[in-house]
Design an enzyme around this catalytic site. Structure first.
Site, PDB file in Angstrom:
ATOM      1  N   LYS A 127      -6.060  -2.540  -1.209  1.00 24.78           N
ATOM      2  CA  LYS A 127      -6.966  -2.481  -0.064  1.00 24.78           C
ATOM      3  C   LYS A 127      -7.506  -3.871   0.276  1.00 24.78           C
ATOM      4  CE  LYS A 127      -7.254   1.832   1.360  1.00 24.78           C
ATOM      5  NZ  LYS A 127      -8.363   2.769   1.294  1.00 24.78           N
ATOM      6  N   ASN A 169      -1.198  11.574   1.518  1.00 25.32           N
ATOM      7  CA  ASN A 169      -0.450  10.497   0.885  1.00 25.32           C
ATOM      8  C   ASN A 169      -0.207  10.827  -0.585  1.00 25.32           C
ATOM      9  OD1 ASN A 169      -0.190   8.503   2.964  1.00 25.32           O
ATOM     10  ND2 ASN A 169      -2.395   8.155   2.823  1.00 25.32           N
ATOM     11  N   TYR A 178       0.845  -1.184   0.000  1.00 20.56           N
ATOM     12  CA  TYR A 178       0.000   0.000   0.000  1.00 20.56           C
ATOM     13  C   TYR A 178       0.885   1.239   0.000  1.00 20.56           C
ATOM     14  CZ  TYR A 178      -4.346   2.435   0.125  1.00 20.56           C
ATOM     15  OH  TYR A 178      -5.399   3.231  -0.240  1.00 20.56           O
ATOM     16  N   GLU A 185     -13.901   4.026  -3.274  1.00 17.89           N
ATOM     17  CA  GLU A 185     -12.496   4.357  -3.034  1.00 17.89           C
ATOM     18  C   GLU A 185     -11.960   5.329  -4.085  1.00 17.89           C
ATOM     19  OE1 GLU A 185      -9.115   4.316  -0.823  1.00 17.89           O
ATOM     20  OE2 GLU A 185     -10.864   3.082  -0.372  1.00 17.89           O
ATOM     21  N   ASP A 186     -11.383   6.428  -3.614  1.00 16.96           N
ATOM     22  CA  ASP A 186     -10.648   7.376  -4.458  1.00 16.96           C
ATOM     23  C   ASP A 186     -11.493   7.989  -5.569  1.00 16.96           C
ATOM     24  OD1 ASP A 186      -8.413   7.244  -2.925  1.00 16.96           O
ATOM     25  OD2 ASP A 186      -7.371   5.783  -4.154  1.00 16.96           O
ATOM     26  N   ARG A 198      -9.124  10.167  -8.165  1.00 15.70           N
ATOM     27  CA  ARG A 198      -8.358  10.824  -7.106  1.00 15.70           C
ATOM     28  C   ARG A 198      -7.540   9.770  -6.370  1.00 15.70           C
ATOM     29  NH1 ARG A 198      -8.764  14.696  -9.488  1.00 15.70           N
ATOM     30  NH2 ARG A 198      -9.583  16.754  -8.930  1.00 15.70           N
ATOM     31  N   ASP A 222     -14.231   4.972   2.174  1.00 16.71           N
ATOM     32  CA  ASP A 222     -13.098   4.962   3.093  1.00 16.71           C
ATOM     33  C   ASP A 222     -12.384   6.310   3.148  1.00 16.71           C
ATOM     34  OD1 ASP A 222     -11.275   3.588   4.891  1.00 16.71           O
ATOM     35  OD2 ASP A 222      -9.811   3.718   3.268  1.00 16.71           O
ATOM     36  N   ASP A 223     -12.322   7.021   2.029  1.00 14.80           N
ATOM     37  CA  ASP A 223     -11.645   8.315   2.012  1.00 14.80           C
ATOM     38  C   ASP A 223     -12.359   9.317   2.916  1.00 14.80           C
ATOM     39  OD1 ASP A 223      -9.708   7.624  -0.110  1.00 14.80           O
ATOM     40  OD2 ASP A 223     -11.508   7.476  -1.333  1.00 14.80           O
TER      41      ASP A 223
END
Length: 584
Positions: free
Chosen positions: A180, A424, A109, A251-252, A162, A274-275
């Site tokens: 993930k 990150n 990750y 996600e993202d 993203r 999750d973000d």
């Protein structure tokens, strides 16, 4: 689709029914044991002569593979080596990953996965998961049925726009769902055959990718508007149809899409982002642990946020609800938090604010009273001088956004400042821990989104805790699946945050860390999952409401552990989806 099941003898000893023979078996990553097949199994399964003579244990194989990967110096090469192992032998991959989780977490990750996403089309070896493009419109359910396994319980999906702090990575964003889900299995024990990474490959606005002859994605500018919405809607309803027991993690996605999809579908499909929610929980956990370390209750802290994207707004939401839980209301609640974006402090007189930002904007009169009215500077340093924050959280994606002057000013106002540089990958961190510690004479409690080495300062070593969502999302996912929750609530993330803060031991705080060691990840995940199961029961969303005394056993039973089981022949399927290795 393929079923992967374990049969048990009357004695209770588990055995594996193997439907493949010979080379087909050796090439199937979920069933193969490689040189660990016994001589009797080799005879029964058509493997005689296909393997070297000696029979080795999983432990021996793991030591051999680990030594091979350690010979690689470049982290990306280690990533490729681990991915190749996963393609060959899933059980062995997870054994190595779990045994070396602290060392390999930065490989599978962040930060290495970011580079892998950028290089995805250049290092591609073998397909994993499902890619959905606009050309699949009208038959997405049929596409999902092409997945390798049919008992899918956990899906991570991205539209690749993203990726970490790197932006639009097109098809390369698939590295995030894959990574993930590997962590879901390593940390929460979700069986790998119950997981599915999905990429909604709706194009890319990254012109460098579109101009790259090796780019593997749907070669078009990014789909937007009603056509995008209808494609996602078809996908959601296809998931409900094909995988009705699945939990889905968004996600993202870009900020607007992230909040829009979460709010639109959270009651349609068991799902979370999750973000937004995972990052919020890990951030709040750090603040709770920081409050404990400083001896000042969270309700008496002043919290400054830099970055008002999905992560920043998500953390702000959960912090505000946490402070309300602790009794703050009205102006006291407003004065406990301040939010900045790239333009400066969010104030209601700014017409450029979007609705999500406006929810956290200061009233004009308050800003004027604090000397931050229209026409006055509202940058980080100016806000630090008048707001006097005790905690600073960065989700800006801007390297070096926490300037020396701002950190020194903060440290002049508070004995033990809490500084979270959460962006990150490593290259996007708002500050380097060694700098923050130097600027605060070693008084700051520092955590970062990506891993950093321990920092030596004035004869003392500080361990830099990583505010990694891996401490949250595996436990939330496991808890939701064990409780068979029909909805993922914000209360579950609040419960997860409180539990994670409890997992921070005095010895962690004594070396400056606001998080537990990653070496405890399965233990921490089990405890977070238990908190989620209890919250699901209390909120009335658990189809399987467990009594407190039954929760630990149910969680332990749900956590898969990679090991080789004795293998028995079973009838071969008429069609086998993995009989040949995919060639690049």
């Amino acid at each position: 689709m393929e079923r992967f099941g374990v049969e048990c003898e009357p004695s209770g000893r588990k055995r594996l029914a193997v439907p493949f023979r010979g080379v087909r078996l050796l090439r199937n990553p979920m069933y193969t044991k490689g040189t660990a097949f016994s001589q009797e199994e080799r005879m029964a399964l058509g493997l005689e002569g296909l393997l070297p003579h000696s029979v080795t244990s999983m432990e021996q194989q793991a030591r051999r593979v680990y030594a091979s990967i350690q010979r690689k110096q470049d982290p990306l090469e280690k990533y490729i080596g681990l991915a190749a192992l996963q393609d060959r032998n899933e059980h062995l991959f997870y054994r190595v990953l779990i045994d070396h989780i602290e060392e390999y977490l930065p490989i599978v990750y962040t930060p290495t996965v970011g580079r892998a996403c950028q290089e995805f089309s250049h290092i591609f070896r073998r397909a994993r998961g499902i890619w959905i493009t606009p050309e699949h419109r009208g038959h997405i359910a049929q596409v999902l049925r092409n997945a390798a396994f049919d008992d899918i319980r956990l899906i991570v999906v991205t539209d690749n726009e993203r990726i970490l702090g790197l932006g639009d990575q097109g098809v390369g964003g698939m590295g995030i769902p894959i990574g993930k889900l590997a962590l879901y299995t390593a940390a929460a024990g979700i069986p790998p055959w119950q997981t599915l990474p999905v990429s909604l490959d709706v194009g890319t606005d990254n012109l460098d990718l579109l101009d790259d002859e090796f780019y593997l994605g749907w070669r078009s500018r990014r789909l937007r508007g009603p056509e995008y919405d209808s494609l996602v809607d078809e996908f959601v309803h296809a998931v409900r149809q094909v995988f009705p027991k699945a939990l889905l993690q968004w996600e993202d996605f870009k900020k607007f899409n992230a909040f829009h999809l979460l709010d639109r579908y959270r009651k349609v499909l068991t799902s979370f982002n999750d973000d937004i929610q995972g990052t919020a929980a890990v951030g709040v956990a750090a603040l709770i642990a920081g409050a404990r370390a400083t001896g000042t209750p969270l309700r008496r802290q002043r919290i400054l946020f830099l970055g008002s994207g999905a992560a920043g707004i998500g953390i702000s939401r959960l912090v505000r609800s946490t402070l309300r839980r602790e009794g703050l209301e009205g102006e006291d609640l407003v004065l406990a938090m301040a939010n900045l974006d790239v333009q400066g402090l969010l104030v209601e007189d700014d017409p450029s604010l979007d609705p999500l930002q406006r929810d956290f904007a200061w009233p004009v009169l308050l800003a004027e009273r604090m000397g931050l009215g229209r026409g006055q500077k509202r940058d980080l340093l100016s806000v630090v001088k008048v707001f006097k924050p005790t905690m600073l959280i960065g989700t800006s994606g801007t390297a070096g956004a926490f300037t020396e002057e701002a950190i020194r000013e903060m440290a002049a106002q508070v004995e033990r400042p809490v500084v979270l540089a959460m962006s990150n990958p490593t290259s996007k961190a708002e500050a380097k821990p060694r700098d923050v510690l130097a600027w605060t004479e070693g008084r700051a409690l520092v955590a970062t989104g990506s891993p950093f080495d321990p920092v030596a300062y004035e004869g003392r070593e500080y361990r830099i805790g990583q505010s990694n969502n891996v401490f949250i999302f595996p436990g939330v996912g496991l808890g939701v699946l064990v409780a068979e929750a029909c909805e993922v609530t914000d209360g579950m993330f609040a419960a997860a945050a409180r539990q994670l803060a409890e997992e921070v031991r005095p010895k962690d705080l004594s070396v400056g860390s606001l998080f537990p060691s990653a070496s405890r990840i399965r233990e921490v995940t089990a405890h977070v999952a238990a908190a989620v199961v209890r919250e699901a029961r209390e909120m009335g969303v658990a189809v399987r409401p467990l009594a407190d005394e039954d929760i630990p056993g149910a969680i332990a039973a749900a956590m898969w552990n990679p090991c080789y089981l004795p293998a028995d022949p079973a009838p071969e399927p008429a069609h086998e989806r993995h009989q040949e290795a995919t060639l690049a």
